[in-house]
Scaffold this active site. Structure first.
Site, PDB file in Angstrom:
ATOM      1  N   ARG A  15      -1.179 -10.346   6.803  1.00 37.36           N
ATOM      2  CA  ARG A  15      -2.335  -9.585   6.335  1.00 37.36           C
ATOM      3  C   ARG A  15      -2.301  -9.285   4.845  1.00 37.36           C
ATOM      4  NH1 ARG A  15      -1.400  -8.278  11.725  1.00 37.36           N
ATOM      5  NH2 ARG A  15       0.115  -6.716  11.127  1.00 37.36           N
ATOM      6  N   GLU A  55      13.453  -2.711  13.837  1.00 33.06           N
ATOM      7  CA  GLU A  55      13.940  -1.889  14.947  1.00 33.06           C
ATOM      8  C   GLU A  55      14.261  -2.728  16.175  1.00 33.06           C
ATOM      9  OE1 GLU A  55       9.659  -0.074  16.174  1.00 33.06           O
ATOM     10  OE2 GLU A  55      10.406   0.262  14.143  1.00 33.06           O
TER      11      GLU A  55
END
Length: 190
Positions: free
Chosen positions: A77, A114
């Site tokens: 993006r 994560e």
């Protein structure tokens, strides 16, 4: 515009009708792509030409005249917002891509997420030592991707002036991972 420079970021967001218009066009999709995630969908922003143009114009207003020679956009993006900003401020656009998407010689920066590891790559020679760079992405969450992008640019001798994102998820504290590097965002989502 002088008025924008005098406002705090929270005043700016609360009082600027452009920011309100942009924020109203970002769709929040609960539990996507997995349970517990509130996905910030910018595709609805892109469907509104005025809101999309306002987004680009606010970034251009901030960076025009700052001697930025490189706008580095993070896949994918950052590729939407980076090129029009680069064109308007007279800078080159450098794509920072996922592995094995760029032909030729690349320099890589791995980073921890994560849920695992990822990597950004850039063409060797795309950025020269001493160039002033702006890093662009749609969103900052935990800050890992922006940190990797900055490290990649700094390894080749660029000065990262600032990072720019349309959306910040402040509860995830990504800004804190940027080691004091300025971050400019248009919209916060809690």
């Amino acid at each position: 515009m002088l008025v924008r420079e005098q406002l705090t970021m929270s005043d700016y967001r609360d009082k600027d009708p452009l920011i309100h218009g942009i924020q109203s066009k970002i769709r929040v999709v609960p539990n996507f792509p997995k349970p517990g995630i509130m996905f910030q969908d910018i595709t609805t922003l892109l469907l509104d030409p005025k809101a999309f143009k306002d987004t680009i114009d606010l970034f251009v207003e901030r960076y025009k005249g700052k001697n930025i020679s490189v706008v580095a956009g993070i896949e994918a993006r950052g590729f939407i917002f980076g090129p029009p900003i680069a064109l308007e401020i007279g800078a080159k656009f450098v794509p920072l891509r996922k592995p094995k998407k760029l032909p030729g010689k690349v320099i890589s920066e791995e980073y921890v997420l994560e849920y695992g590891k990822d990597c950004l790559e850039m063409h060797v020679g795309a950025v020269e030592p001493g160039e002033r760079a702006l890093v662009v992405d749609d969103l900052i969450a935990t800050g890992g991707t922006l940190c990797a992008a900055m490290q990649l640019l700094e390894r080749v001798g660029a000065e990262v002036v600032e990072c720019a994102c349309v959306i910040e998820l402040p509860d995830l504290k990504g800004r804190e991972r940027l080691n004091g590097k300025p971050l400019y965002v248009l919209v916060e989502s809690h």
